[in-house]
Design a protein around this motif. Structure first.
Motif, PDB file in Angstrom:
ATOM      1  N   VAL A 194      17.847  34.201  34.708  1.00 10.91           N
ATOM      2  CA  VAL A 194      19.141  34.418  35.368  1.00 10.91           C
ATOM      3  C   VAL A 194      19.416  33.283  36.347  1.00 10.91           C
ATOM      4  CG1 VAL A 194      20.493  36.027  36.771  1.00 10.91           C
ATOM      5  CG2 VAL A 194      18.817  36.905  35.154  1.00 10.91           C
ATOM      6  N   LEU A 195      20.474  32.528  36.084  1.00 10.07           N
ATOM      7  CA  LEU A 195      20.844  31.435  36.990  1.00 10.07           C
ATOM      8  C   LEU A 195      21.686  31.983  38.137  1.00 10.07           C
ATOM      9  CD1 LEU A 195      21.830  28.730  34.325  1.00 10.07           C
ATOM     10  CD2 LEU A 195      19.606  29.091  35.421  1.00 10.07           C
ATOM     11  N   LYS A 196      22.512  32.978  37.831  1.00  9.21           N
ATOM     12  CA  LYS A 196      23.365  33.591  38.847  1.00  9.21           C
ATOM     13  C   LYS A 196      23.820  34.957  38.330  1.00  9.21           C
ATOM     14  CE  LYS A 196      26.472  31.356  42.076  1.00  9.21           C
ATOM     15  NZ  LYS A 196      27.342  30.180  42.162  1.00  9.21           N
ATOM     16  N   SER A 197      23.924  35.913  39.217  1.00  5.14           N
ATOM     17  CA  SER A 197      24.421  37.227  38.804  1.00  5.14           C
ATOM     18  C   SER A 197      25.183  37.845  39.979  1.00  5.14           C
ATOM     19  CB  SER A 197      23.252  38.136  38.387  1.00  5.14           C
ATOM     20  OG  SER A 197      23.734  39.425  38.082  1.00  5.14           O
ATOM     21  N   LEU A 198      26.483  37.978  39.824  1.00  3.74           N
ATOM     22  CA  LEU A 198      27.316  38.518  40.904  1.00  3.74           C
ATOM     23  C   LEU A 198      27.924  39.858  40.484  1.00  3.74           C
ATOM     24  CD1 LEU A 198      29.301  35.348  42.107  1.00  3.74           C
ATOM     25  CD2 LEU A 198      27.141  36.245  42.987  1.00  3.74           C
ATOM     26  N   VAL A 199      27.928  40.793  41.415  1.00  2.00           N
ATOM     27  CA  VAL A 199      28.536  42.099  41.159  1.00  2.00           C
ATOM     28  C   VAL A 199      29.457  42.425  42.332  1.00  2.00           C
ATOM     29  CG1 VAL A 199      28.134  44.576  40.828  1.00  2.00           C
ATOM     30  CG2 VAL A 199      26.498  42.922  39.887  1.00  2.00           C
ATOM     31  N   ALA A 200      30.750  42.624  42.038  1.00  2.00           N
ATOM     32  CA  ALA A 200      31.678  43.074  43.078  1.00  2.00           C
ATOM     33  C   ALA A 200      31.811  44.588  42.924  1.00  2.00           C
ATOM     34  CB  ALA A 200      33.032  42.384  42.912  1.00  2.00           C
ATOM     35  N   SER A 201      31.215  45.318  43.841  1.00  3.69           N
ATOM     36  CA  SER A 201      31.190  46.778  43.741  1.00  3.69           C
ATOM     37  C   SER A 201      32.540  47.383  44.150  1.00  3.69           C
ATOM     38  CB  SER A 201      30.089  47.327  44.638  1.00  3.69           C
ATOM     39  OG  SER A 201      30.214  48.721  44.714  1.00  3.69           O
ATOM     40  N   GLN A 202      32.927  48.452  43.471  1.00  2.35           N
ATOM     41  CA  GLN A 202      34.169  49.155  43.806  1.00  2.35           C
ATOM     42  C   GLN A 202      33.890  50.436  44.584  1.00  2.35           C
ATOM     43  OE1 GLN A 202      36.460  49.905  40.277  1.00  2.35           O
ATOM     44  NE2 GLN A 202      36.423  47.786  39.610  1.00  2.35           N
ATOM     45  N   ALA A 245      41.281  47.330  40.155  1.00  2.03           N
ATOM     46  CA  ALA A 245      40.330  46.561  40.980  1.00  2.03           C
ATOM     47  C   ALA A 245      39.679  45.452  40.144  1.00  2.03           C
ATOM     48  CB  ALA A 245      39.271  47.488  41.563  1.00  2.03           C
ATOM     49  N   HIS A 246      39.398  45.734  38.862  1.00  2.00           N
ATOM     50  CA  HIS A 246      38.840  44.680  37.983  1.00  2.00           C
ATOM     51  C   HIS A 246      39.825  43.516  37.874  1.00  2.00           C
ATOM     52  CE1 HIS A 246      35.234  46.708  36.750  1.00  2.00           C
ATOM     53  NE2 HIS A 246      35.853  47.678  36.107  1.00  2.00           N
ATOM     54  N   VAL A 247      41.101  43.867  37.627  1.00  2.00           N
ATOM     55  CA  VAL A 247      42.126  42.823  37.473  1.00  2.00           C
ATOM     56  C   VAL A 247      42.155  41.943  38.727  1.00  2.00           C
ATOM     57  CG1 VAL A 247      44.614  42.380  37.301  1.00  2.00           C
ATOM     58  CG2 VAL A 247      43.574  44.155  35.889  1.00  2.00           C
ATOM     59  N   GLU A 248      42.083  42.586  39.886  1.00  2.00           N
ATOM     60  CA  GLU A 248      42.186  41.839  41.148  1.00  2.00           C
ATOM     61  C   GLU A 248      40.995  40.922  41.386  1.00  2.00           C
ATOM     62  OE1 GLU A 248      44.808  45.259  43.420  1.00  2.00           O
ATOM     63  OE2 GLU A 248      42.690  45.021  43.915  1.00  2.00           O
ATOM     64  N   ARG A 249      39.811  41.298  40.864  1.00  2.00           N
ATOM     65  CA  ARG A 249      38.596  40.584  41.264  1.00  2.00           C
ATOM     66  C   ARG A 249      37.974  39.695  40.199  1.00  2.00           C
ATOM     67  NH1 ARG A 249      35.756  45.611  44.411  1.00  2.00           N
ATOM     68  NH2 ARG A 249      37.604  46.132  45.603  1.00  2.00           N
ATOM     69  N   ILE A 250      38.229  39.995  38.929  1.00  2.00           N
ATOM     70  CA  ILE A 250      37.419  39.392  37.872  1.00  2.00           C
ATOM     71  C   ILE A 250      37.443  37.858  37.868  1.00  2.00           C
ATOM     72  CG2 ILE A 250      39.215  39.685  36.065  1.00  2.00           C
ATOM     73  CD1 ILE A 250      35.430  39.978  35.500  1.00  2.00           C
ATOM     74  N   ASN A 251      38.630  37.278  38.031  1.00  2.00           N
ATOM     75  CA  ASN A 251      38.685  35.809  37.941  1.00  2.00           C
ATOM     76  C   ASN A 251      37.916  35.142  39.067  1.00  2.00           C
ATOM     77  OD1 ASN A 251      40.062  35.189  35.513  1.00  2.00           O
ATOM     78  ND2 ASN A 251      41.896  36.088  36.426  1.00  2.00           N
ATOM     79  N   GLU A 252      37.984  35.736  40.247  1.00  2.00           N
ATOM     80  CA  GLU A 252      37.262  35.146  41.368  1.00  2.00           C
ATOM     81  C   GLU A 252      35.745  35.287  41.160  1.00  2.00           C
ATOM     82  OE1 GLU A 252      37.718  36.855  45.286  1.00  2.00           O
ATOM     83  OE2 GLU A 252      36.072  35.494  45.852  1.00  2.00           O
ATOM     84  N   VAL A 253      35.325  36.443  40.651  1.00  2.00           N
ATOM     85  CA  VAL A 253      33.881  36.656  40.413  1.00  2.00           C
ATOM     86  C   VAL A 253      33.372  35.639  39.380  1.00  2.00           C
ATOM     87  CG1 VAL A 253      32.172  38.296  39.503  1.00  2.00           C
ATOM     88  CG2 VAL A 253      33.929  39.090  41.070  1.00  2.00           C
ATOM     89  N   ILE A 254      34.160  35.398  38.334  1.00  2.00           N
ATOM     90  CA  ILE A 254      33.756  34.424  37.309  1.00  2.00           C
ATOM     91  C   ILE A 254      33.715  33.012  37.915  1.00  2.00           C
ATOM     92  CG2 ILE A 254      34.439  33.312  35.131  1.00  2.00           C
ATOM     93  CD1 ILE A 254      35.595  36.030  34.266  1.00  2.00           C
ATOM     94  N   ALA A 255      34.747  32.670  38.659  1.00  2.00           N
ATOM     95  CA  ALA A 255      34.810  31.321  39.247  1.00  2.00           C
ATOM     96  C   ALA A 255      33.622  31.086  40.176  1.00  2.00           C
ATOM     97  CB  ALA A 255      36.125  31.138  39.996  1.00  2.00           C
ATOM     98  N   ARG A 256      33.272  32.108  40.966  1.00  2.00           N
ATOM     99  CA  ARG A 256      32.127  31.952  41.885  1.00  2.00           C
ATOM    100  C   ARG A 256      30.819  31.838  41.106  1.00  2.00           C
ATOM    101  NH1 ARG A 256      32.662  36.889  45.217  1.00  2.00           N
ATOM    102  NH2 ARG A 256      30.461  36.549  45.592  1.00  2.00           N
ATOM    103  N   THR A 257      30.728  32.548  39.991  1.00  2.00           N
ATOM    104  CA  THR A 257      29.513  32.496  39.168  1.00  2.00           C
ATOM    105  C   THR A 257      29.354  31.104  38.552  1.00  2.00           C
ATOM    106  OG1 THR A 257      29.781  34.827  38.658  1.00  2.00           O
ATOM    107  CG2 THR A 257      28.331  33.584  37.201  1.00  2.00           C
ATOM    108  N   LEU A 258      30.478  30.537  38.127  1.00  2.00           N
ATOM    109  CA  LEU A 258      30.418  29.240  37.430  1.00  2.00           C
ATOM    110  C   LEU A 258      30.251  28.052  38.380  1.00  2.00           C
ATOM    111  CD1 LEU A 258      33.197  29.647  34.718  1.00  2.00           C
ATOM    112  CD2 LEU A 258      30.724  29.586  34.367  1.00  2.00           C
TER     113      LEU A 258
END
Ligand code: KG4
Ligand code: ZN
Length: 333
Positions: free
Chosen positions: A24-32, A50-63
């Motif tokens: 695992v290089l990175k694993s982020l979880v935004a809890s609801q 909540a997924h719609v609001e957060r998903i792109n930011e979580v992916i961008a931070r992971t990448l």
């Protein structure tokens, strides 16, 4: 090969990068958690939003810092809440299209078993898998990557569901599993003999009876000497007893020397302790994922995606979601 995993099947918005299915290089979880807490359960519409609001930011931070290393995207296509799954799949396909990356569909239950592989590079199939989550309780033989046999499953409530419902009855906060786990630490597991449903001759489970039994116990007001802690410890012991004993029996019956326990309930401290004791006694290896990888996460989806990608399975231009997707083999025996 590095896979970007995306997981949005229920109430965790998650992304992860996993190398070669194990590292695992990175694993982020935004809890609801805070979104659903006032309702004492997951509200599907709020979860999707909540997924719609957060998903792109979580992916961008992971990448961040790893962007160019990704070879493919793996995303959960089911089982789960339809609206939530759709957010993940649509997002994965959009990122795939923009970045010219293939997108692989992954079964969430399969993901929970791959969570056991993530941090254990020495673990090789075959092994027995026990999936214990909020929606599922299943015993699966994992013959190889993509080769499964479902031995049994719950006939009513999932183990996690029983934890959540009983916590509700006892007035404990949502989510119920961790609350019961914490409260049980101060209680006596033998204070109340709650029933165990063994369902002999099958590898199935049943947990609705014990929930009713706790409800009846509370109604009859026999709760004189037993504290909430005693009730938590006794309820938890009954669930853990069945899960551990049935899994150990199945491993013996099918001559499997390794067991993987995955899903949110695999984070339960008593379940972990009892499995490790049983494993030591019976000379079997039990693999328990790190707590972060027991509950929903995207590293497990990326790990499963890696093996599917290697077999060129699950790649579609247009993935569909399935709320009731069963665990299925994708490699022929
Ligand atoms: O795997 P998961 O995060 O989501 C599903 O796929 O359902 O599992 C969530 C479930 C919830 O029912 C939660 O109460 C339970 O896992 N859980 C626990 C513990 N941590 C989470 N149950 C018992 N003890 C815990 N420590
Ligand atoms: Zn799950």
């Amino acid at each position: 090969m590095t896979i970007l995993g995306i997981e949005t099947s229920c109430d965790e918005t998650a992304a992860a990068l996993v190398k070669d299915g194990r590292r695992v290089l990175k694993s982020l979880v935004a809890s609801q958690l805070e979104v659903h807490k006032p309702f004492r359960g997951v509200v599907p519409e709020l979860a999707s939003r909540a997924h719609v609001e957060r998903i792109n930011e979580v992916i961008a931070r992971t990448l961040k810092g790893h962007g160019s290393a990704v070879h493919a995207i793996a995303v959960t296509t089911g089982p789960g809440l339809v609206g939530c799954l759709l957010v993940g799949v649509t997002t994965a396909q959009t990122w795939g299209w923009v970045r010219h990356l293939p997108v692989i569909g992954v079964n969430h239950l399969e993901g929970h078993l791959f969570a056991g592989l993530v941090e254990h590079p020495n673990l090789k199939p075959p092994f027995l898998g026990l999936i214990v989550s909020g929606g599922h309780t299943e015993l699966v033989i994992f013959y190889g990557y993509g080769r499964y046999r479902r031995l049994g499953a719950t006939r009513d409530d999932a183990a996690g569901e029983a934890f959540d419902k009983v916590a509700n009855l006892l007035g404990l906060p949502f989510p119920g599993g961790p609350a019961i786990d914490r409260t049980a630490l101060r209680g006596r597991p033998d204070a109340v003999a709650f029933p165990r449903a063994w369902i002999p001759g099958t590898w199935d489970f049943s947990f609705s009876g014990i929930k009713t039994s706790v409800a009846n116990y509370l109604k009859e007001r026999r709760r004189k000497r037993e504290s909430t802690a005693d009730l938590c410890a006794s309820f938890q012991e009954a669930i853990v007893d069945v899960l551990v004993k049935k899994t150990m029996s199945a491993a013996a019956a099918y001559h499997l020397r390794s067991i993987v326990v995955g899903g949110g309930v695999a984070a339960n401290s008593r379940l972990r302790a009892r499995f490790l004791q049983a494993a030591h006694r019976e000379n079997v290896n039990v693999y328990l994922p790190d707590l972060h990888f027991c509950t929903d996460n995207a590293a497990m989806i990326a790990a499963a995606g890696f093996y599917k990608f290697r077999h060129k399975v699950g790649l579609h231009n247009s993935l569909s979601v399935d709320a009731n997707l069963p665990i299925r083999s994708w490699v022929k025996a």
